[in-house]
Design an enzyme around this catalytic site. Sequence first.
Site, short mmCIF file in Angstrom:
data_model
loop_
_atom_site.label_atom_id
_atom_site.label_comp_id
_atom_site.label_asym_id
_atom_site.label_seq_id
_atom_site.Cartn_x
_atom_site.Cartn_y
_atom_site.Cartn_z
N CYS A 78 52.59 27.94 36.38
CA CYS A 78 51.97 27.68 37.68
C CYS A 78 51.11 26.45 37.47
O CYS A 78 50.37 26.37 36.47
CB CYS A 78 51.15 28.87 38.15
SG CYS A 78 50.22 28.51 39.67
N MET A 108 49.90 22.28 47.08
CA MET A 108 50.24 23.70 46.84
C MET A 108 49.83 24.12 45.44
O MET A 108 50.68 24.40 44.61
CB MET A 108 51.74 23.91 47.06
CG MET A 108 52.20 23.59 48.48
SD MET A 108 54.00 23.47 48.64
CE MET A 108 54.30 21.83 47.97
N THR A 119 54.54 22.03 42.22
CA THR A 119 54.33 23.48 42.22
C THR A 119 55.55 24.13 41.59
O THR A 119 56.67 23.68 41.82
CB THR A 119 54.15 24.02 43.66
OG1 THR A 119 54.41 25.42 43.68
CG2 THR A 119 55.08 23.35 44.64
N ASN A 120 55.33 25.18 40.81
CA ASN A 120 56.45 25.93 40.24
C ASN A 120 57.11 26.83 41.27
O ASN A 120 58.33 26.85 41.42
CB ASN A 120 55.97 26.78 39.06
CG ASN A 120 55.73 25.99 37.80
OD1 ASN A 120 56.61 25.84 36.97
ND2 ASN A 120 54.51 25.47 37.65
#
Length: 230
Positions: A197, A10, A83-84
């Site tokens: 991100c 992601m 992923t953030n």
Amino acid sequence: MRTIGLIGGMSWQSSAEYYRIINEAVQERLGPLRSAEVLMHSVDFGPIERAQHEGRWDDAGALLQQAAKRLEAGGAQCVVLCTNTMHKLAHFIEDAVSIPFLHIADPVGRSAAAAGITCVGLLGTAFTMEQDFMKARLREHFGLDVLVPDGADRAIVHRIIYDELCVGVVTDASRAAYRKVMKSLAAQGAQAIILGCTEITLLVKPEDSELPLLDTTALHAMAAVDFALQ
């Protein structure tokens, strides 16, 4: 050495960075032929991206739960979500497994605190910049004031992530756009910029910012190494 469990994909562009950073750090600490014990469950990002933008967060959370359970069943001793944005759903993973979940905000907050930073600018997807799951944790656990770009700049930052960085496109024009956004955050009082991100590290380097960078990809990956080797 403990086994690190990564939920990746992601996007896979940043997941590859996690794998590289983790193994380079283990090699540096333990010797030239050493590498990390890692399990990765790499998801298909397409259905997750659609769920994000359609607001079907519970559907995405169920996919993360499944991935985390598979990692634990395979012998992982922690879960690292690469992923953030999907940390909005951290509780889905924490509820699904008994092994530690290493939250991406925590090494960022610790790094800021160690440097005496009290106000940060946050770049990321619109979800990360506009919703509170990341900002609240940084504020409540580490006492940080978190600034985000204005609406027009948030749209630029978000578009570049999904349309370019997630598919491996890195351009000078987009780097210049990010430089402008970071400069604006500095003018508002930010003392450092969070690359919030995991793809932004592909585009923005320390020399692109007048402020220190808190790179969530590198900090999160190094937290995984610390866990594995402690």
